[in-house]
Design a protein around this motif. Structure first.
Motif, PDB file in Angstrom:
ATOM      1  N   GLY A  13      -3.409   2.308  14.277  1.00  0.00           N
ATOM      2  CA  GLY A  13      -4.729   1.961  13.765  1.00  0.00           C
ATOM      3  C   GLY A  13      -4.748   1.385  12.364  1.00  0.00           C
ATOM      4  N   ALA A  14      -5.875   0.789  12.022  1.00  0.00           N
ATOM      5  CA  ALA A  14      -6.040   0.111  10.735  1.00  0.00           C
ATOM      6  C   ALA A  14      -6.078   1.085   9.566  1.00  0.00           C
ATOM      7  N   GLY A  15      -6.397   2.353   9.832  1.00  0.00           N
ATOM      8  CA  GLY A  15      -6.507   3.338   8.758  1.00  0.00           C
ATOM      9  C   GLY A  15      -5.218   4.059   8.445  1.00  0.00           C
ATOM     10  N   PHE A  16      -4.133   3.677   9.123  1.00  0.00           N
ATOM     11  CA  PHE A  16      -2.837   4.319   8.921  1.00  0.00           C
ATOM     12  C   PHE A  16      -2.072   3.574   7.837  1.00  0.00           C
ATOM     13  N   LEU A  17      -1.560   4.308   6.850  1.00  0.00           N
ATOM     14  CA  LEU A  17      -0.835   3.706   5.723  1.00  0.00           C
ATOM     15  C   LEU A  17       0.538   3.224   6.195  1.00  0.00           C
ATOM     16  N   LEU A  18       0.858   1.960   5.912  1.00  0.00           N
ATOM     17  CA  LEU A  18       2.100   1.371   6.399  1.00  0.00           C
ATOM     18  C   LEU A  18       2.764   0.565   5.288  1.00  0.00           C
ATOM     19  N   GLY A  19       4.002   0.935   4.984  1.00  0.00           N
ATOM     20  CA  GLY A  19       4.751   0.240   3.939  1.00  0.00           C
ATOM     21  C   GLY A  19       6.127  -0.159   4.414  1.00  0.00           C
ATOM     22  N   VAL A  20       6.782  -0.994   3.617  1.00  0.00           N
ATOM     23  CA  VAL A  20       8.133  -1.475   3.915  1.00  0.00           C
ATOM     24  C   VAL A  20       8.971  -1.382   2.649  1.00  0.00           C
ATOM     25  N   ARG A  21      10.212  -0.909   2.788  1.00  0.00           N
ATOM     26  CA  ARG A  21      11.178  -0.948   1.685  1.00  0.00           C
ATOM     27  C   ARG A  21      12.164  -2.078   1.948  1.00  0.00           C
ATOM     28  N   LEU A  22      12.295  -2.987   0.980  1.00  0.00           N
ATOM     29  CA  LEU A  22      13.201  -4.123   1.095  1.00  0.00           C
ATOM     30  C   LEU A  22      14.306  -4.064   0.052  1.00  0.00           C
ATOM     31  N   THR A  23      15.481  -4.525   0.447  1.00  0.00           N
ATOM     32  CA  THR A  23      16.569  -4.810  -0.481  1.00  0.00           C
ATOM     33  C   THR A  23      16.409  -6.252  -0.965  1.00  0.00           C
ATOM     34  N   PRO A  24      16.383  -6.494  -2.278  1.00  0.00           N
ATOM     35  CA  PRO A  24      16.179  -7.855  -2.767  1.00  0.00           C
ATOM     36  C   PRO A  24      17.447  -8.698  -2.841  1.00  0.00           C
ATOM     37  N   GLU A  63       1.448 -12.496   3.525  1.00  0.00           N
ATOM     38  CA  GLU A  63       0.587 -13.439   4.248  1.00  0.00           C
ATOM     39  C   GLU A  63       0.053 -12.854   5.549  1.00  0.00           C
ATOM     40  N   LYS A  64       0.860 -12.073   6.237  1.00  0.00           N
ATOM     41  CA  LYS A  64       0.441 -11.506   7.519  1.00  0.00           C
ATOM     42  C   LYS A  64      -0.584 -10.385   7.352  1.00  0.00           C
ATOM     43  N   LYS A  65      -0.572  -9.728   6.189  1.00  0.00           N
ATOM     44  CA  LYS A  65      -1.576  -8.718   5.847  1.00  0.00           C
ATOM     45  C   LYS A  65      -1.617  -7.539   6.838  1.00  0.00           C
ATOM     46  N   GLU A  66      -0.465  -7.177   7.387  1.00  0.00           N
ATOM     47  CA  GLU A  66      -0.434  -6.034   8.298  1.00  0.00           C
ATOM     48  C   GLU A  66       0.044  -4.759   7.616  1.00  0.00           C
ATOM     49  N   ILE A  67       0.623  -4.874   6.428  1.00  0.00           N
ATOM     50  CA  ILE A  67       1.113  -3.690   5.724  1.00  0.00           C
ATOM     51  C   ILE A  67       0.195  -3.367   4.541  1.00  0.00           C
ATOM     52  N   ASP A  68       0.406  -2.180   3.983  1.00  0.00           N
ATOM     53  CA  ASP A  68      -0.372  -1.731   2.823  1.00  0.00           C
ATOM     54  C   ASP A  68       0.399  -1.810   1.517  1.00  0.00           C
ATOM     55  N   PHE A  69       1.716  -1.652   1.602  1.00  0.00           N
ATOM     56  CA  PHE A  69       2.508  -1.740   0.376  1.00  0.00           C
ATOM     57  C   PHE A  69       3.917  -2.207   0.682  1.00  0.00           C
ATOM     58  N   PHE A 112       9.040 -11.283  -7.208  1.00  0.00           N
ATOM     59  CA  PHE A 112       8.134 -10.628  -6.267  1.00  0.00           C
ATOM     60  C   PHE A 112       6.734 -10.452  -6.850  1.00  0.00           C
ATOM     61  N   THR A 113       6.651 -10.137  -8.132  1.00  0.00           N
ATOM     62  CA  THR A 113       5.328  -9.939  -8.732  1.00  0.00           C
ATOM     63  C   THR A 113       4.539 -11.244  -8.813  1.00  0.00           C
ATOM     64  N   GLU A 114       5.229 -12.381  -8.821  1.00  0.00           N
ATOM     65  CA  GLU A 114       4.519 -13.656  -8.920  1.00  0.00           C
ATOM     66  C   GLU A 114       3.913 -14.106  -7.585  1.00  0.00           C
ATOM     67  N   LEU A 115       4.299 -13.474  -6.500  1.00  0.00           N
ATOM     68  CA  LEU A 115       3.774 -13.850  -5.191  1.00  0.00           C
ATOM     69  C   LEU A 115       2.312 -13.425  -5.061  1.00  0.00           C
ATOM     70  N   ASP A 116       1.547 -14.202  -4.324  1.00  0.00           N
ATOM     71  CA  ASP A 116       0.157 -13.853  -4.032  1.00  0.00           C
ATOM     72  C   ASP A 116       0.165 -12.775  -2.959  1.00  0.00           C
ATOM     73  N   ARG A 117      -0.177 -11.549  -3.353  1.00  0.00           N
ATOM     74  CA  ARG A 117      -0.112 -10.449  -2.398  1.00  0.00           C
ATOM     75  C   ARG A 117      -1.483  -9.937  -1.981  1.00  0.00           C
ATOM     76  N   GLY A 118      -2.543 -10.541  -2.484  1.00  0.00           N
ATOM     77  CA  GLY A 118      -3.874 -10.089  -2.109  1.00  0.00           C
ATOM     78  C   GLY A 118      -4.071  -8.635  -2.481  1.00  0.00           C
ATOM     79  N   ASP A 119      -4.504  -7.818  -1.508  1.00  0.00           N
ATOM     80  CA  ASP A 119      -4.751  -6.397  -1.768  1.00  0.00           C
ATOM     81  C   ASP A 119      -3.545  -5.513  -1.447  1.00  0.00           C
ATOM     82  N   ILE A 120      -2.475  -6.112  -0.953  1.00  0.00           N
ATOM     83  CA  ILE A 120      -1.278  -5.329  -0.642  1.00  0.00           C
ATOM     84  C   ILE A 120      -0.624  -4.879  -1.946  1.00  0.00           C
ATOM     85  N   ARG A 121      -0.203  -3.632  -1.989  1.00  0.00           N
ATOM     86  CA  ARG A 121       0.326  -3.058  -3.228  1.00  0.00           C
ATOM     87  C   ARG A 121       1.839  -3.224  -3.303  1.00  0.00           C
TER      88      ARG A 121
END
Length: 359
Positions: A207-218, A237-243, A269-278
């Motif tokens: 569901g949309a109310g479930f917190l979903l994040g991803v950890r990436l290696t840069p 861009e896909k806006k499916e994650i929260d952080f 990474f900070t320069e990317l347009d991330r909208g409301d994603i944290r």
């Protein structure tokens, strides 16, 4: 100081009271069947009670064959739900968001733990790993989704996908370890399909109310910075994650790739347009000055690992005293026991970082 203690709202609607994430830390405190011990529950509850706005578990393997460490937390069986439910309830009772990190070690799964050859996107002689069949890739995706469903049913606010450190999702992202010729290999778009299929499946089923994040290696671990940035851009861009959580190892560092040097690794990474994603990062965040540096650099939150071992109540101590100076290593075993680390956890820490514990 004011920014550190501002609430942070995620696109899913959940809110944390400050900018302090407890980093997911391997601790070897779970039972052999992957179920939680009282020691592990105590370690995590102490951090939630100590003021961390989000308390994340150690990496929890989503199927038995994907175990990466002795004493690793599991989330592959309903038999593990009682402990998970107790943990989620205790973390949330202190006003902290409760999150499980979902994990599969892939070619880093020790045969001596699983009794099987490790698996990877494609065979690896170096790691004595066999390649996954097409059907097994589909099963892997489903196991991650079911892990998230199990976390939700246990009462957790959300999950983070461990797509870093050369574990299975990171291996799929890497052109070095992924040389498949089907839709899961070749271009970066294909190599990232496992990650995005997992994300879409979790969002659909939890569901949309479930917190979903991803950890990436840069960088490193078979990952090139340009591709890591491209993956982050697509995630935003896909806006499916929260952080998004960047495992930088050092938030001050410049890229390892000489062609990208001259500015900080985080800036890509900070320069990317991330909208409301944290966006957050981990790596040598010890002092209040380190936290301020990260937030001033454009992060929304910081992840704290070893500093959280030294002070279970780091956020509370800093909130009460802006001049707070955290302890430095080495510290005694008795000190760490008082901070909620079990003997097994301390033994693990001593093996990883010999300078952490005084003789």
């Amino acid at each position: 100081m004011s920014t550190m203690f501002q609430a942070l709202r995620f696109p899913c609607g959940k809110e944390m009271p400050n900018r302090f994430f407890l980093s997911p830390l391997t601790n070897s405190q779970s039972f052999a069947d992957g179920s939680l011990s009282d020691d592990e529950i105590n370690w995590l509850e102490m951090r939630a009670k100590g003021g961390f706005g989000l308390t994340m578990t150690a990496a929890a393997h989503i199927n038995k064959d994907g175990q990466g460490f002795p004493g690793q937390l599991g989330i592959f069986s309903d038999s593990q739900l009682p402990g998970l439910k107790e943990l989620a309830k205790k973390i949330k009772s202190h006003g902290s968001l409760a999150v499980v990190q979902l994990h599969h070690a892939g070619l880093r799964s020790p045969r001596e733990l699983t009794g099987l050859a490790p698996v990877a996107p494609t065979p690896s002689a170096k790691f004595a790993a066999r390649g996954l069949s097409h059907g097994e890739v589909k099963r892997l995706i489903e196991d991650f989704i079911q892990g998230a469903e199990r976390a939700k049913s246990a009462g957790f606010d959300g999950v983070e996908l461990h797509a870093a450190h050369n574990y299975i999702i990171c291996q799929f992202l890497s052109s070095e370890f992924n040389q498949r010729t089907d839709e899961y290999g070749g271009s970066l778009q294909n190599r990232s399909k496992v990650l995005f299929d997992i994300i879409t499946g979790i969002r659909k089923r939890c569901g949309a109310g479930f917190l979903l994040g991803v950890r990436l290696t840069p960088e490193r671990h078979g990952i090139e910075l340009a591709e890591a940035v491209a993956t982050a851009k697509t995630l935003f861009e896909k806006k499916e994650i929260d952080f998004l959580d960047i495992s930088a190892w050092d938030i001050y560092k410049e890229p390892a790739d000489e062609s990208f040097r001259g500015r900080s690794l985080l800036s890509y990474f900070t320069e990317l347009d991330r909208g409301d994603i944290r966006l957050g990062a981990a790596g040598k965040v010890y002092t209040p000055a380190d936290i301020k540096f990260g937030l001033d650099a454009g992060l929304d939150f910081v992840l704290m690992g070893r500093a959280a071992m030294l002070h279970h109540n780091y956020p509370s101590l800093l909130s009460a005293n802006s001049e707070f100076v955290p302890n430095r290593v080495p510290v005694s075993r008795d000190y760490l026991l008082a901070e909620g680390l079990s003997a097994a956890f301390i033994d693990y820490v001593g093996g990883q970082w010999p300078d952490f514990i005084s003789s």
